[in-house]
Design an enzyme around this catalytic site. Structure first.
Site, PDB file in Angstrom:
ATOM      1  N   ARG A   1      34.859  47.787  27.164  1.00 39.87           N
ATOM      2  CA  ARG A   1      34.438  46.428  26.826  1.00 39.87           C
ATOM      3  C   ARG A   1      35.407  45.468  27.491  1.00 39.87           C
ATOM      4  NH1 ARG A   1      31.861  43.794  21.650  1.00 39.87           N
ATOM      5  NH2 ARG A   1      31.900  41.623  22.312  1.00 39.87           N
TER       6      ARG A   1
ATOM      7  N   ASN B   1      21.093  38.695  21.051  1.00 47.01           N
ATOM      8  CA  ASN B   1      21.230  37.590  22.007  1.00 47.01           C
ATOM      9  C   ASN B   1      20.021  36.652  21.999  1.00 47.01           C
ATOM     10  OD1 ASN B   1      23.040  39.524  24.528  1.00 47.01           O
ATOM     11  ND2 ASN B   1      23.828  38.153  22.966  1.00 47.01           N
TER      12      ASN B   1
ATOM     13  N   ARG C   1      33.186  32.456  28.228  1.00 47.28           N
ATOM     14  CA  ARG C   1      34.559  31.930  28.160  1.00 47.28           C
ATOM     15  C   ARG C   1      35.160  31.755  29.548  1.00 47.28           C
ATOM     16  NH1 ARG C   1      36.817  36.340  24.720  1.00 47.28           N
ATOM     17  NH2 ARG C   1      34.783  37.255  25.082  1.00 47.28           N
TER      18      ARG C   1
ATOM     19  N   ARG D   1      35.237  45.361  19.623  1.00 52.78           N
ATOM     20  CA  ARG D   1      34.153  45.789  18.727  1.00 52.78           C
ATOM     21  C   ARG D   1      33.011  46.342  19.561  1.00 52.78           C
ATOM     22  NH1 ARG D   1      34.600  40.050  17.532  1.00 52.78           N
ATOM     23  NH2 ARG D   1      33.339  38.886  19.016  1.00 52.78           N
ATOM     24  N   LEU D   2      32.066  47.016  18.872  1.00 49.29           N
ATOM     25  CA  LEU D   2      30.951  47.644  19.586  1.00 49.29           C
ATOM     26  C   LEU D   2      29.714  46.747  19.663  1.00 49.29           C
ATOM     27  CD1 LEU D   2      31.072  51.363  18.373  1.00 49.29           C
ATOM     28  CD2 LEU D   2      31.820  50.431  20.566  1.00 49.29           C
TER      29      LEU D   2
ATOM     30  N   ASP E   1      31.528  41.611  28.569  1.00 45.54           N
ATOM     31  CA  ASP E   1      31.760  40.425  27.748  1.00 45.54           C
ATOM     32  C   ASP E   1      32.731  39.463  28.434  1.00 45.54           C
ATOM     33  OD1 ASP E   1      31.432  38.822  25.535  1.00 45.54           O
ATOM     34  OD2 ASP E   1      33.051  39.779  24.400  1.00 45.54           O
TER      35      ASP E   1
ATOM     36  N   ARG F   1      20.540  32.979  21.062  1.00 47.39           N
ATOM     37  CA  ARG F   1      21.305  32.027  21.894  1.00 47.39           C
ATOM     38  C   ARG F   1      20.430  30.819  22.274  1.00 47.39           C
ATOM     39  NH1 ARG F   1      26.029  34.801  25.460  1.00 47.39           N
ATOM     40  NH2 ARG F   1      26.823  36.048  23.755  1.00 47.39           N
TER      41      ARG F   1
HETATM   42  C1  FPP Z   1      28.348  38.582  27.279  1.00 41.65           C
HETATM   43  O1  FPP Z   1      29.175  37.493  27.614  1.00 41.65           O
HETATM   44  C2  FPP Z   1      27.372  38.807  28.344  1.00 41.65           C
HETATM   45  C3  FPP Z   1      26.031  38.713  28.190  1.00 41.65           C
HETATM   46  C4  FPP Z   1      25.397  38.370  26.895  1.00 41.65           C
HETATM   47  C5  FPP Z   1      25.110  38.891  29.321  1.00 41.65           C
HETATM   48  C6  FPP Z   1      25.534  39.816  30.414  1.00 41.65           C
HETATM   49  C7  FPP Z   1      24.744  39.494  31.632  1.00 41.65           C
HETATM   50  C8  FPP Z   1      25.183  39.535  32.911  1.00 41.65           C
HETATM   51  C9  FPP Z   1      26.503  40.065  33.264  1.00 41.65           C
HETATM   52  C10 FPP Z   1      24.370  39.037  34.058  1.00 41.65           C
HETATM   53  C11 FPP Z   1      22.958  39.502  34.183  1.00 41.65           C
HETATM   54  C12 FPP Z   1      22.791  40.975  34.106  1.00 41.65           C
HETATM   55  C13 FPP Z   1      22.343  41.790  35.107  1.00 41.65           C
HETATM   56  C14 FPP Z   1      22.176  43.227  34.841  1.00 41.65           C
HETATM   57  C15 FPP Z   1      22.021  41.310  36.445  1.00 41.65           C
HETATM   58  P1  FPP Z   1      29.205  36.232  26.657  1.00 41.65           P
HETATM   59  O2  FPP Z   1      28.231  35.231  27.140  1.00 41.65           O
HETATM   60  O3  FPP Z   1      29.015  36.634  25.237  1.00 41.65           O
HETATM   61  O4  FPP Z   1      30.673  35.727  26.890  1.00 41.65           O
HETATM   62  P2  FPP Z   1      31.621  34.976  25.843  1.00 41.65           P
HETATM   63  O5  FPP Z   1      31.981  36.000  24.798  1.00 41.65           O
HETATM   64  O6  FPP Z   1      32.772  34.595  26.678  1.00 41.65           O
HETATM   65  O7  FPP Z   1      30.855  33.811  25.307  1.00 41.65           O
END
Ligand code: FPP
Length: 253
Positions: free
Chosen positions: A190, A74, A30, A196-197, A26, A77
């Site tokens: 995390r 997701n 941000r 959180r989970l 996560d 989004r």
């Molecule tokens: C959460 O951060 C992250 C994701 C929803 C996607 C994770 C994907 C990757 C790390 C890259 C692609 C994956 C692979 C396996 C190549 P967020 O966008 O919710 O962050 P935020 O809480 O800061 O908005």
């Protein structure tokens, strides 16, 4: 104990890693926004960290690494962000095959990948097939994954086996989960500061150790993971027993 309290622990020594590790990656959005970049750039940087941390886990001796790459939730989004994530995933699945083969990494998937775009599904199928004989480590991507959705799928499968409900045991349901071939995580990390989970491995985390890091995923480094492993080995996992019972068992071993 936190990572900053580690000063008294020698972290230059090799510590045994958790055999099964799960990570909620996560903080990508941000991280990018704090730098005036579009959220997609956070995911791009995050994909580089996936490569680096997977390599470290393989070197450290982790047997299974679960990564929460895209949740069922997701899908709500913005379409541009979903498209960027699917593109990154496809790129990863195509480019990483040689490295996975070299390092004996078998790819796995949990969730509902049938919902992914066709090209992503095709790349996924190729990577799963190419790495199926690898035995050193499992890299299990959670794609279109939700813990509650997985539990419903497992319950439906179990009902369809025809086993009488009076015969159902904990293992009857566990055996129908997407994670059945891999097992429950020993440690879940995390990143990104939230605690959180988020619907990740709900059943499987019953006795999992939890670690919450403030570091956003794109800035997460091997050194921090090594420190987290050093904290993990100092935890006493009791599974409902008293500390004394666990010590007595450890002395016998
Ligand atoms: C959460 O951060 C992250 C994701 C929803 C996607 C994770 C994907 C990757 C790390 C890259 C692609 C994956 C692979 C396996 C190549 P967020 O966008 O919710 O962050 P935020 O809480 O800061 O908005």
């Amino acid at each position: 104990m936190t990572v900053t309290e580690l000063k008294t622990i020698r972290t230059d020594q090799v510590v045994p890693p958790p055999p099964i590790l799960a990570i909620i990656m996560d903080g990508n959005g941000r991280w990018a926004q704090a730098r005036g970049l579009p959220r997609e750039e956070g995911h791009r940087e995050g994909a580089k960290v996936v490569r680096n941390i997977t390599e470290y886990c393989r070197e450290a001796g982790v047997k299974t690494l679960y990564l929460y790459a895209f949740s069922e939730q997701n899908w709500c989004r913005p379409p541009e962000e979903i498209a960027a994530l699917m593109g990154l995933l496809e790129e990863f699945l195509i480019e990483e095959i040689p490295t996975m083969l070299e390092n004996g990494i078998r790819l796995g998937v949990i969730g509902d990948p049938a919902r992914l775009p066709e090209e992503t599904r095709a790349a996924l199928a190729r990577a799963l097939e190419a790495t199926r004989s690898c035995t050193e480590m499992n890299l299990v991507l959670s794609l279109s994954y939700g813990g509650r959705e997985e539990l419903v799928r497992a319950a439906v499968r179990l009902a369809k086996t025809g086993l009488a409900p009076e015969q159902w045991r904990e293992s009857s349901l566990a055996n129908q989960l997407d994670t059945a071939p891999y097992g429950d995580p020993d440690l879940l990390i995390r990143t990104g500061g939230e605690m959180r989970l988020s619907n990740f491995l709900l059943w499987q985390c019953s006795y999992c150790e939890l670690h919450f890091s403030q570091t956003p995923w794109p800035a997460f480094e091997r050194e921090e993971l090594r420190d987290i492993f050093a904290l993990y080995v100092q935890r006493q996992r009791r599974f409902g027993q008293t500390p004394g019972q666990v010590w007595a068992k450890e002395r016998v071993r």
